[in-house]
Design an enzyme around this catalytic site. Structure first.
Site, mmCIF file in Angstrom:
data_model
loop_
_atom_site.group_PDB
_atom_site.id
_atom_site.type_symbol
_atom_site.label_atom_id
_atom_site.label_comp_id
_atom_site.label_asym_id
_atom_site.label_seq_id
_atom_site.Cartn_x
_atom_site.Cartn_y
_atom_site.Cartn_z
ATOM 1 C CD GLU A 165 -3.210 -0.641 1.831
ATOM 2 O OE1 GLU A 165 -4.226 -0.964 1.211
ATOM 3 O OE2 GLU A 165 -3.244 0.096 2.826
ATOM 4 N N GLY A 171 -5.979 6.818 -0.827
ATOM 5 C CA GLY A 171 -6.941 7.916 -0.752
ATOM 6 C C GLY A 171 -6.631 9.090 -1.667
ATOM 7 C CB SER A 203 -6.303 5.235 -5.492
ATOM 8 O OG SER A 203 -6.119 6.312 -4.594
HETATM 9 P P1 PGA Z 1 -8.184 3.755 -0.465
HETATM 10 O O1 PGA Z 1 -7.579 3.090 0.855
HETATM 11 O O2 PGA Z 1 -8.751 2.621 -1.300
HETATM 12 O O3 PGA Z 1 -9.214 4.693 0.003
HETATM 13 O O4 PGA Z 1 -7.033 4.409 -1.181
HETATM 14 C C1 PGA Z 1 -6.920 1.861 0.813
HETATM 15 C C2 PGA Z 1 -6.398 1.487 2.165
HETATM 16 O O5 PGA Z 1 -5.907 2.368 2.897
HETATM 17 O O6 PGA Z 1 -6.466 0.309 2.559
#
Ligand code: PGA
Length: 243
Positions: A165, A171, A203
């Site tokens: 990640e 996000g 994302s």
């Molecule tokens: P997101 O978060 O899909 O909103 O980018 C992913 C996560 O933090 O697990």
């Protein structure tokens, strides 16, 4: 290896909202014929887990978003929830998410202690690693990710799912591109073995979910905000049925 679709609700949805949303997503999953090799894992806030478990148990697995690092199943640890307590409901637990590493100053050692507690209680850790934008720009991301993984997975004997990640992708609306993810996947598999599932988060949405799941090097996705939108959730789930 199964493909994993993991929905992380983070600190969203009160109990009544969690119940309503679980009923909606249960309907969505039931309406779609999900392929046998796809496993759906829903990670609500602790307080909603028992309710979500009851509603979702026939269509999805439950994951917790965190767990205590204390090496005991009960005791004088105000505010803590032990792995044993959650194991009646959950099969998975997310650990080492960058939001906890940053906001709560969790260390690699904390993450490893949590992972050991999770394994002892017959659940699977979903261990998150990720680099900052700066670290990627300077080209040191691979060594940083490998160090993070080595230290956070101490004592886990590779019995975890590794979730890549990138902090800059979470996000932000900017997902990592497929080549960048595959580069990290091959490093992780070289270190942990091919049997260790490698998933991507940051994302993921209805536009990129199918392509990500299609890659043989990527064993699943960890989805935050897009999985909290029923329309997007529906689109992601139905896109998994396509060949
Ligand atoms: P997101 O978060 O899909 O909103 O980018 C992913 C996560 O933090 O697990």
């Amino acid at each position: 290896m199964n493909k994993l679709f993991i929905s992380n609700w983070k600190m969203n949805l009160a109990v009544t909202e969690s119940i309503d949303f679980s009923n909606e997503i249960s309907r969505t999953i039931n309406e779609n014929i999900i392929k046998d090799n796809i496993e759906i894992i829903i990670c609500p806030p602790f307080i909603s887990i028992p309710y979500c478990f009851q509603i979702l148990k026939s269509v999805a697995k439950i994951g917790a978003q965190d767990i205590s690092k204390m090496n005991e199943i009960k005791g004088a640890y105000t505010g803590e929830i032990s792995a044993k307590m959650i194991s009646d409901y959950a099969d998975y637990v997310i650990i080492g998410h960058s939001e906890r590493r940053t906001n709560l100053k969790e260390t690699n050692q904390d993450v490893s202690l949590k992972g050991i507690n999770i394994l002892k209680n017959n659940m699977t850790p979903i261990l998150c690693i990720g680099e900052t934008e700066e670290q990627r720009k300077t080209g040191e991301h691979i060594s940083i990710l490998i160090d993070q993984l080595n230290e956070s997975s101490e004592g886990l004997e590779n019995k975890m799912i590794v979730a890549y990640e990138p902090i800059w992708a979470i996000g932000s609306g900017n997902s990592c591109n497929i080549e960048q993810i595959i580069e990290v996947s091959s490093e992780v598999k070289a270190l942990c073995g091919n049997g260790t599932p490698f998933i991507y988060g940051g994302s993921v949405n209805e536009d990129n979910c199918k392509e990500l799941l299609y890659q043989k090097e990527i064993d699943g996705v960890l989805v935050g905000s897009a999985s909290l939108n029923l329309n997007s959730f529906n689109k992601m789930i139905s896109s998994m049925n396509g060949d």
